[in-house]
Design an enzyme around this catalytic site. Structure first.
Site, mmCIF file in Angstrom:
data_model
loop_
_atom_site.group_PDB
_atom_site.id
_atom_site.type_symbol
_atom_site.label_atom_id
_atom_site.label_comp_id
_atom_site.label_asym_id
_atom_site.label_seq_id
_atom_site.Cartn_x
_atom_site.Cartn_y
_atom_site.Cartn_z
ATOM 1 N N HIS A 182 -34.901 15.797 42.973
ATOM 2 C CA HIS A 182 -35.258 14.256 42.572
ATOM 3 C C HIS A 182 -36.060 13.479 43.385
ATOM 4 O O HIS A 182 -37.126 12.838 42.865
ATOM 5 C CB HIS A 182 -33.878 13.622 42.317
ATOM 6 C CG HIS A 182 -33.107 13.941 41.141
ATOM 7 N ND1 HIS A 182 -32.301 15.234 41.196
ATOM 8 C CD2 HIS A 182 -32.584 13.224 39.948
ATOM 9 C CE1 HIS A 182 -31.619 15.199 39.913
ATOM 10 N NE2 HIS A 182 -31.774 13.938 39.330
ATOM 11 N N HIS A 227 0.855 -1.380 0.122
ATOM 12 C CA HIS A 227 0.069 -0.128 0.142
ATOM 13 C C HIS A 227 0.877 1.364 0.084
ATOM 14 O O HIS A 227 0.567 2.377 -0.534
ATOM 15 C CB HIS A 227 -1.030 -0.020 1.267
ATOM 16 C CG HIS A 227 -2.117 -0.699 0.912
ATOM 17 N ND1 HIS A 227 -3.366 0.153 0.161
ATOM 18 C CD2 HIS A 227 -2.631 -1.794 1.156
ATOM 19 C CE1 HIS A 227 -4.489 -0.885 0.294
ATOM 20 N NE2 HIS A 227 -3.900 -2.101 0.614
ATOM 21 N N GLU A 251 -4.807 -4.126 12.092
ATOM 22 C CA GLU A 251 -5.954 -3.752 11.417
ATOM 23 C C GLU A 251 -6.464 -5.142 10.391
ATOM 24 O O GLU A 251 -7.761 -5.407 10.709
ATOM 25 C CB GLU A 251 -5.421 -2.994 10.268
ATOM 26 C CG GLU A 251 -6.624 -2.447 9.334
ATOM 27 C CD GLU A 251 -6.062 -1.470 8.199
ATOM 28 O OE1 GLU A 251 -6.982 -0.977 7.619
ATOM 29 O OE2 GLU A 251 -4.826 -1.398 8.059
ATOM 30 N N HIS A 252 -5.544 -5.823 10.164
ATOM 31 C CA HIS A 252 -5.952 -7.084 9.296
ATOM 32 C C HIS A 252 -5.049 -8.287 9.788
ATOM 33 O O HIS A 252 -3.847 -8.104 10.177
ATOM 34 C CB HIS A 252 -5.226 -6.944 7.760
ATOM 35 C CG HIS A 252 -5.874 -5.843 7.059
ATOM 36 N ND1 HIS A 252 -7.117 -6.042 6.391
ATOM 37 C CD2 HIS A 252 -5.646 -4.422 6.778
ATOM 38 C CE1 HIS A 252 -7.474 -4.795 5.732
ATOM 39 N NE2 HIS A 252 -6.467 -4.004 6.024
#
Length: 447
Positions: A434, A273, A341-342
């Protein structure tokens, strides 16, 4: 010296703790330099809008654009369709079909509701976010697959305004296959998708602030360079930066049951890449390591000079190579610390290792499941967390383009018990308003 001789080899038993920690670092580990560089770009786009975008297109992409050219025209879509061959179009259609099927199955129903106590109901109502910008990188190639992975889950989720931002080529055009994929999705899912010619930090700034041409968006998704990642960090108070998706990274785990040449082949998938990628082969077998090194020259000989340069920079440097572990436990301790990632698992019995994996963006099991399939056509999303964020962050999904609001309803019969217990806790915590709201004081108004 040949490339195979220069492949980095790391033996975990021989690494000091600092050296092991160094292997876990990514390109974005220290973002300080990138943050300094993109800060003035962001400010310039905020002030000058389209004029700044055209100047940065010239400076960074070599493209001479007029402000009127920033949005891709209908004529450009028509021209792109004529440039894409039939085989590429068929592959885009095949991938889009699988990606649609996967993400359509992810989409939740409009609403859930459960009765937690008799007469008391709680649940969620799911809604799409209003707008999103899908980033498609261009600097190291053309990526219609990235467009599909980003755009399809957004449209499936029901986002009303989905746009694409992508760097122009030097001739001012957008990758033809990317435009074909955009039109195919728009036609199939009956939606409108505008495409804008801007990339990098300036594109993130454009969708964070909005310009005369580029609309402001609620969220930006998609992978990109460290400069883009830095811009998303700096602009996180203006726009949701989505999952951290920086330069590609992978680990290929191979045990002794496979040929190291196959492991070398798959190691190159993410390594090619770019020089800022990270890619490791982790193995418990010295034989696999040796076979991988021996096979690499033949694999490189079949690749282009550019991809050889990228991948060799990675696996012959400090961000990749071969990691030899003493045993399975040591191998997966490193893998989980890395949180890739992978993650690809090569074995004749790959399923046996799935239980060892705690941190990974995706796990691809077996010899017939290379990352190539996941990146392009399997259908699961290939936009995955990087930089170790897979330890806490999931892949891009339909839910990244949706939000849910809690919905609650208490009936008259369910109220008394709920009110009693809530009043006790409110009183203990010192919240008088409350407590009074669920006390006997309420009863006079409920008649």
């Amino acid at each position: 010296m040949s490339k195979s001789q220069a492949i980095s080899v790391w033996k975990l038993n021989e690494l000091s703790q600092p050296a092991r920690d160094k292997l876990l670092e990514r390109t974005e580990s220290d973002m300080s330099e990138y943050l300094l560089q993109v800060s003035p770009i962001i400010e310039d786009v905020r002030r000058r809008g389209d004029a700044a975008l055209t100047e940065y297109a010239k400076r960074f992409d070599g493209a001479n654009l007029r402000e009127a050219d920033l949005k891709v025209s209908s004529e450009e879509f028509v021209a792109a369709a004529e440039k894409v061959d039939a085989d590429t179009r068929e592959a885009i259609e095949y991938a889009a079909d699988n990606i649609c099927r996967y993400h359509e199955a992810q989409k939740p129903g409009e609403m859930t509701m459960q009765e937690v106590r008799r007469g008391s109901f709680v649940g969620e109502r799911f809604l799409p976010i209003p707008s999103v910008a899908c980033y498609v990188p261009r600097g190291k190639g053309s990526f219609p697959s990235v467009l599909m992975m980003n755009v399809i889950p957004a449209v499936v989720a029901g986002v009303k305004q989905v746009i694409v931002i992508t760097p122009p080529g030097a001739d001012g055009s957008v990758d033809a296959a990317t435009l074909v994929a955009t039109q195919l999705i728009a036609d199939r899912l009956n939606c409108r998708i505008d495409v804008f010619k801007c990339g990098g930090a300036q594109a993130v700034a454009a969708v964070a602030y909005g310009t005369a041409t580029v609309p402001r968006c609620s969220k930006v998704v998609g992978p990109g360079s460290p400069w883009m990642v830095a811009a998303k960090q700096l602009l996180s108070s203006r726009i949701d930066p989505s999952i951290p998706a920086g330069p590609s990274e992978s680990i290929v785990f191979a045990d002794g049951s496979v040929d190291g040449g196959l492991a070398a082949l798959d190691l190159l998938i993410e390594a090619e890449h770019g020089p800022d990628s990270s890619a490791f082969l982790v193995t418990t077998s010295q034989q696999v390591a040796d076979e991988a090194i021996a096979a690499m020259p033949a694999h490189w000989a079949a690749m282009s000079d550019l991809r050889v340069d990228y991948s060799s920079t990675v696996i012959c440097g400090s961000m990749g190579g071969i990691v030899v572990a003493e045993d399975r436990g040591q191998a997966f301790e490193f893998i989980n610390d890395y949180a890739p990632e992978h993650l690809q698992i090569l074995s004749t019995d790959a399923w046996q290792y799935l239980g060892d994996v705690e941190n990974a963006g995706e796990v691809l099991l077996g010899k017939h499941s290379p990352s190539t399939l996941g990146n392009f056509v399997l259908g699961c999303n290939a936009v995955l967390p990087t930089s170790g964020k897979a330890a806490t962050v999931s892949p891009l999904s339909v839910m990244d383009f949706m939000k849910f609001m809690s919905v609650a309803y208490v009936t008259e019969s369910g109220y008394p018990e709920m009110a009693k217990q809530a009043e006790r806790l409110a009183t203990y915590e010192g919240f008088d308003g409350h407590a009074r709201a669920v006390s006997s004081a309420r009863n006079r108004y409920m008649r």
